[in-house]
Scaffold this motif. Sequence first.
Motif, short mmCIF file in Angstrom:
data_model
loop_
_atom_site.label_atom_id
_atom_site.label_comp_id
_atom_site.label_asym_id
_atom_site.label_seq_id
_atom_site.Cartn_x
_atom_site.Cartn_y
_atom_site.Cartn_z
N MET A 1 12.95 16.11 -12.73
CA MET A 1 13.97 15.07 -12.62
C MET A 1 13.57 13.86 -13.45
O MET A 1 12.40 13.48 -13.51
N GLU A 2 14.54 13.25 -14.12
CA GLU A 2 14.28 12.06 -14.92
C GLU A 2 13.79 10.93 -14.01
O GLU A 2 14.18 10.83 -12.84
N ILE A 3 12.93 10.08 -14.56
CA ILE A 3 12.35 8.99 -13.77
C ILE A 3 13.43 8.13 -13.12
O ILE A 3 13.36 7.82 -11.93
N ASP A 4 14.44 7.73 -13.90
CA ASP A 4 15.48 6.85 -13.36
C ASP A 4 16.28 7.52 -12.25
O ASP A 4 16.89 6.83 -11.42
N GLU A 5 16.29 8.85 -12.22
CA GLU A 5 16.99 9.57 -11.16
C GLU A 5 16.12 9.67 -9.91
O GLU A 5 16.63 9.78 -8.79
N ARG A 6 14.82 9.66 -10.09
CA ARG A 6 13.88 9.83 -8.97
C ARG A 6 13.61 8.52 -8.22
O ARG A 6 13.39 8.53 -7.01
N ILE A 7 13.68 7.41 -8.93
CA ILE A 7 13.33 6.12 -8.33
C ILE A 7 14.16 5.81 -7.08
O ILE A 7 13.59 5.41 -6.06
N PRO A 8 15.50 5.99 -7.09
CA PRO A 8 16.27 5.63 -5.88
C PRO A 8 15.83 6.39 -4.63
O PRO A 8 15.81 5.81 -3.54
N SER A 9 15.48 7.67 -4.77
CA SER A 9 15.08 8.42 -3.59
C SER A 9 13.72 7.95 -3.07
O SER A 9 13.49 7.93 -1.84
N GLY B 1 0.81 -1.21 0.00
CA GLY B 1 0.00 0.00 0.00
C GLY B 1 0.84 1.26 0.00
O GLY B 1 0.57 2.20 -0.76
N ALA B 2 1.87 1.29 0.83
CA ALA B 2 2.73 2.47 0.91
C ALA B 2 3.42 2.74 -0.42
O ALA B 2 3.49 3.88 -0.89
N ALA B 3 3.95 1.68 -1.03
CA ALA B 3 4.64 1.84 -2.31
C ALA B 3 3.67 2.31 -3.40
O ALA B 3 4.01 3.18 -4.21
N SER B 4 2.47 1.76 -3.42
CA SER B 4 1.48 2.11 -4.44
C SER B 4 1.10 3.59 -4.36
O SER B 4 1.11 4.31 -5.37
N VAL B 5 0.76 4.05 -3.16
CA VAL B 5 0.33 5.43 -2.99
C VAL B 5 1.49 6.40 -3.23
O VAL B 5 1.31 7.47 -3.81
N THR B 6 2.69 6.02 -2.80
CA THR B 6 3.86 6.87 -3.01
C THR B 6 4.09 7.12 -4.50
O THR B 6 4.30 8.26 -4.93
N VAL B 7 4.03 6.07 -5.28
CA VAL B 7 4.23 6.21 -6.72
C VAL B 7 3.10 7.01 -7.35
O VAL B 7 3.33 7.88 -8.20
N LEU B 8 1.87 6.73 -6.96
CA LEU B 8 0.73 7.43 -7.53
C LEU B 8 0.83 8.93 -7.28
O LEU B 8 0.61 9.74 -8.19
#
Length: 203
Positions: A174-182, A154-161
């Motif tokens: 910021m590029e998607i690949d740069e944002r994913i790690p944070s 749930g936390a991961a789903s809402v965070t991404v949304l």
Amino acid sequence: MGRETIDQIFAAAVDVFAHSSFERAKMDEIAGYAGVAKGTIYYHFKSKEELFVALMNDGMEQITEFLRRRIASAEGAADQLREALEAYVTYLFRNGTFAKLLLSEVWGSTQRQHVFRARIRELVAIIEEVLAQGESEGVFRPMDKRETAVAVFGAASVTVLQEIFHRQEGGDDMEIDERIPSLVAALEALLYRGVISSRNFNG
């Protein structure tokens, strides 16, 4: 109908359903976006509802397989959990339209809910397995693994949304690949350390 044509239909359906909502979407519009005759869609999907369920089922299956591959490449539960989080966030982020559709439209019909819950159980079970392994390795404390796995999902789903909405509103260049790690790091921090200072925690 070959897999390539089905993929065209699915890609078009994602865009149309996300733009128009399930209720207002028309099969004619989906056919036009896909570049196929409407009869071609009806040849394999008897109704808009059946197409939607097949689309969601296919997407969730891809997410599940993506997670399994990423977890299989990691050694140890801690690394596996990190890979699971990163894989899930990455897939949803790179398929933002599908992510929005998944989290907004699947609660409609009973048929949709049934398919969605079954697929969610698969994802949750994968996370549960990792948590159980970590507990047996002594790297994770004893916990209610089912509830924790659901909370992670749930936390991961809402965070991404929320991140997808934020980007659409022009809030992040910021590029998607740069944002994913944070994003993954924030989820890990919440999962591993929580938000309460240890000196204020009496549990």
